[in-house]
Scaffold this active site. Structure first.
Site, PDB file in Angstrom:
ATOM      1  CD1 TRP A 134      37.857  27.908  33.237  1.00  0.00           C
ATOM      2  CD2 TRP A 134      38.081  26.053  33.536  1.00  0.00           C
ATOM      3  NE1 TRP A 134      39.064  28.416  33.546  1.00  0.00           N
ATOM      4  CE2 TRP A 134      39.261  27.208  34.136  1.00  0.00           C
ATOM      5  CE3 TRP A 134      38.811  24.959  33.631  1.00  0.00           C
ATOM      6  CZ2 TRP A 134      40.419  26.781  34.453  1.00  0.00           C
ATOM      7  CZ3 TRP A 134      39.115  24.243  33.979  1.00  0.00           C
ATOM      8  CH2 TRP A 134      40.562  25.309  34.549  1.00  0.00           C
ATOM      9  CG  ASP A 215      34.373  21.589  37.182  1.00  0.00           C
ATOM     10  OD1 ASP A 215      35.385  21.575  38.320  1.00  0.00           O
ATOM     11  OD2 ASP A 215      35.953  22.038  36.406  1.00  0.00           O
ATOM     12  CE  LYS A 251      38.182  30.404  41.499  1.00  0.00           C
ATOM     13  NZ  LYS A 251      38.908  29.176  40.775  1.00  0.00           N
TER      14      LYS A 251
END
Length: 405
Positions: A134, A215, A251
């Site tokens: 990311w 993560d 999310k």
């Protein structure tokens, strides 16, 4: 009169946010935005989960709720339930009080607080992150003062995992180095190690005393199962070793703008964990003092109620299943058009994103000719697709591949 800031250069747009700006400025009725990492319904609309609306209503209707500051570490129930969600209710780390959990500002904030803590209190200041990863990861760790190195992860030839390269690079990392791992649904590639590969990664990392920093942005959102998506983390915690975990509810509960997350640091003993919390508080206090109440209260309300929790898991699986269905539909549409190449990676990859393998020129062609917006590395957000837009995307991909090779 000249400003004292007049010598400042204009910063470049964030690559991902820039895609959305370009999309918004395009008047075409057939335009599609596949850049943004947020779930959309079949109608292309943002989704607020029913269970979230219900929890919010409950909170709003409770006259005893006030807007006072909460502790630096956040809401106690939220922290306890977040640790339980990622580690499992029966985790020895939890029963032995070896987990230091702090409510943070979503995944990014959790990573940043963890990074600042490590910079101040850990003997190694190098962190290895996957290549690619990311776009915000290197920025977060660099700004916290850690030095960023990369380990091989994605193999463009197979559009899968470069497992050999990964093991070689971690094998040659200095003892004690920090290693960032995506718990599941690797962003941007959608490529995850198998459980057997995770076990090999664990053994290698523990043998070299490498410190895992997970993560976890997609728990439950990738496979549709909260437990399956937490397996990589639980494998590492089960061996009694230490690790850090950044959790986000953006999310999996659709709480993007509420900025709800948690940082958990799994320690060797309860005594160490309590010292760790005391030091993390000193990181947070001068940074943002204390976290916001609302989003974390929604999460705690849902996780505390067995009915709400069950409803959440059903809605979560519906989101995951819709994304899987978009993968299948896109794959089928590409096959039907006889597009050259092997496109099976679209259904093998997992989570919100697909790393298509399209190059920069092909992406630019698709934007110019078909009004399809995505990041220049060929990453598309499957959640931005619908049954109605799949044919248009498949046409564009077919044209890009056949015309530009």
């Amino acid at each position: 009169m000249d400003s004292v800031f007049s010598n400042i250069a204009r910063a470049p747009e964030d690559a991902i946010l820039g895609v959305t700006i370009a999309y918004n400025n395009d008047p075409s009725p057939v335009k599609i935005n596949l850049g943004v990492g947020a779930y959309r319904t079949e109608e292309g609309k943002p989704l607020v989960l029913d269970v979230v609306r219900k929890a919010e209503q409950q909170l709003v209707n409770d006259p005893s709720r006030v807007k006072e500051y909460i502790p630096i570490t956040g809401i106690a129930d939220f922290n306890k339930l977040s640790a339980k969600l990622i580690l499992g209710a029966d985790s020895p780390a939890i029963t032995e009080n070896r987990v230091a959990t702090i409510q943070c500002l979503s995944g990014t904030g959790s990573l940043r607080v963890g990074a600042e803590f490590l910079k101040q209190h850990y003997h190694q200041s190098v962190i290895y992150i996957p290549k690619p990863t990311w776009g915000n990861h290197p920025k977060v760790f660099n700004l916290a003062g850690l030095s960023v190195e990369y380990f091989r992860y994605y193999d463009p030839a197979t559009r899968g995992l470069d497992f050999k390269g990964l093991l070689e690079d971690l094998g040659s990392a200095p003892s004690g180095a920090i290693v960032l791992l995506h718990a599941c649904a690797h962003n941007p590639t959608g490529v995850d190690p198998t459980p057997e590969q995770w076990e090999q990664i664990r053994q290698l990392m523990r043998s070299k005393s490498l410190l895992p920093f997970f993560d976890s942005a997609y728990q439950g959102f990738a496979s549709g199962s909260l437990d399956t998506d937490a397996q990589s983390v639980r494998t590492f915690v089960a061996d009694g070793g230490e690790c850090l975990i950044a959790q986000s509810y953006a999310k999996n509960m659709g709480l993007y703008g509420e900025r709800v997350g948690a940082l958990s640091i799994v320690c060797k003993s309860a005594d160490v964990a309590s010292k760790v919390v005391s030091q993390v508080k000193l990181v947070v206090r001068p940074m943002y003092s204390s976290p916001p109440i609302h989003g974390a209260s929604i999460v705690a309300t849902i996780l505390k109620s067995s009915d709400m929790y069950n409803n959440w898991t059903i809605e979560l699986k519906e989101m995951a299943d819709r994304i899987k269905s978009m993968r299948q539909q896109l794959f089928d549409a590409i096959q039907a058009r006889g597009t050259p190449g092997d496109w099976s990676h679209i259904i093998k990859q997992i989570g919100m994103f697909t790393f298509t393998g399209l190059n920069k020129e092909q992406v630019e062609f698709m934007t110019k000719e078909f009004h399809i917006y995505m990041t220049s590395d060929g990453r598309i957000s499957m959640a931005g697709l619908s049954s109605k837009t799949v044919p248009h995307l498949a046409d564009a991909m077919h044209a890009a591949v056949t015309r530009l090779g």
